[in-house]
Motif scaffolding. Sequence first.
Motif, mmCIF file in Angstrom:
data_model
loop_
_atom_site.group_PDB
_atom_site.id
_atom_site.type_symbol
_atom_site.label_atom_id
_atom_site.label_comp_id
_atom_site.label_asym_id
_atom_site.label_seq_id
_atom_site.Cartn_x
_atom_site.Cartn_y
_atom_site.Cartn_z
ATOM 1 N N GLN A 110 1.028 -1.072 0.064
ATOM 2 C CA GLN A 110 -0.401 0.165 -0.088
ATOM 3 C C GLN A 110 0.582 0.984 0.262
ATOM 4 O OE1 GLN A 110 -1.735 -1.968 3.507
ATOM 5 N NE2 GLN A 110 -4.030 -1.578 2.658
ATOM 6 N N HIS A 131 0.887 4.665 -2.827
ATOM 7 C CA HIS A 131 1.167 5.409 -3.005
ATOM 8 C C HIS A 131 2.559 6.322 -3.025
ATOM 9 C CE1 HIS A 131 -2.683 5.679 -0.253
ATOM 10 N NE2 HIS A 131 -2.083 4.720 0.515
ATOM 11 N N VAL A 147 2.910 9.425 4.425
ATOM 12 C CA VAL A 147 2.494 7.864 3.247
ATOM 13 C C VAL A 147 2.880 6.850 4.310
ATOM 14 C CG1 VAL A 147 3.269 6.501 1.384
ATOM 15 C CG2 VAL A 147 4.039 8.792 1.202
ATOM 16 N N SER A 185 -2.687 6.333 3.575
ATOM 17 C CA SER A 185 -2.950 7.907 3.596
ATOM 18 C C SER A 185 -1.885 7.925 3.186
ATOM 19 C CB SER A 185 -3.899 8.596 4.473
ATOM 20 O OG SER A 185 -4.791 8.450 5.294
ATOM 21 N N VAL A 186 -1.814 9.967 2.271
ATOM 22 C CA VAL A 186 -0.980 10.829 2.316
ATOM 23 C C VAL A 186 -0.789 11.907 3.202
ATOM 24 C CG1 VAL A 186 0.353 11.641 0.229
ATOM 25 C CG2 VAL A 186 -0.334 8.998 0.251
#
Length: 192
Positions: free
Chosen positions: A28, A32, A181, A185-186
């Motif tokens: 993941q 991102h 990161v 989410s970012v």
Amino acid sequence: MTKAELRKHYRAIRSSLTEQETNRFNEQIISHLLAFSWEDVRYVHCFLPIGRHKEPDMWAFMDIVQERFPNLQMVVSRSNVIDFSMVHYLFSRSLILTENEWGIVEPLDGERVVESLLDVVLVPLLVADDRGNRVGYGKGFYDRFLARCRPDCVKIGISFFEPVELITDVDTLDIPLDKLVTPLSVFDFKAS
């Protein structure tokens, strides 16, 4: 919470993650990162993970980015345990790496890179807060290093955990992140 409290808490959580969880989190995070624009980036400093501490694994990211953007240069570091500084080298698969006393894989020698060339630094950490302040292992290697980078060098933290609200004992010498990161989410701390 203080850095020491957060360090203890998140090290315990990270050490309890299963191999399946860490593999999923790594995928993941890399997804991102690959969504970022890398076309105009020339030098990216990347950390090599400490396997025994279950740090995010950046090996696949380094391979993919170098394949997709052949003009992008990956940079890795060797730590100096005497003065807590770092020396930086161009990364290639032919670079001779060895594990130091803390379990960090690092180059023995190679083509040196000065901090002023770096466009992006990927920063290992346990957890950050909503302002981009971070908790690492407490030795200050990255704060010393980041202080020597250009002001426009983008500092991207990599963590398995979402940010906490506040680190209560941030020091004036702590260098905050520009982005964080996580698997979910970012976060862009400069946008707010």
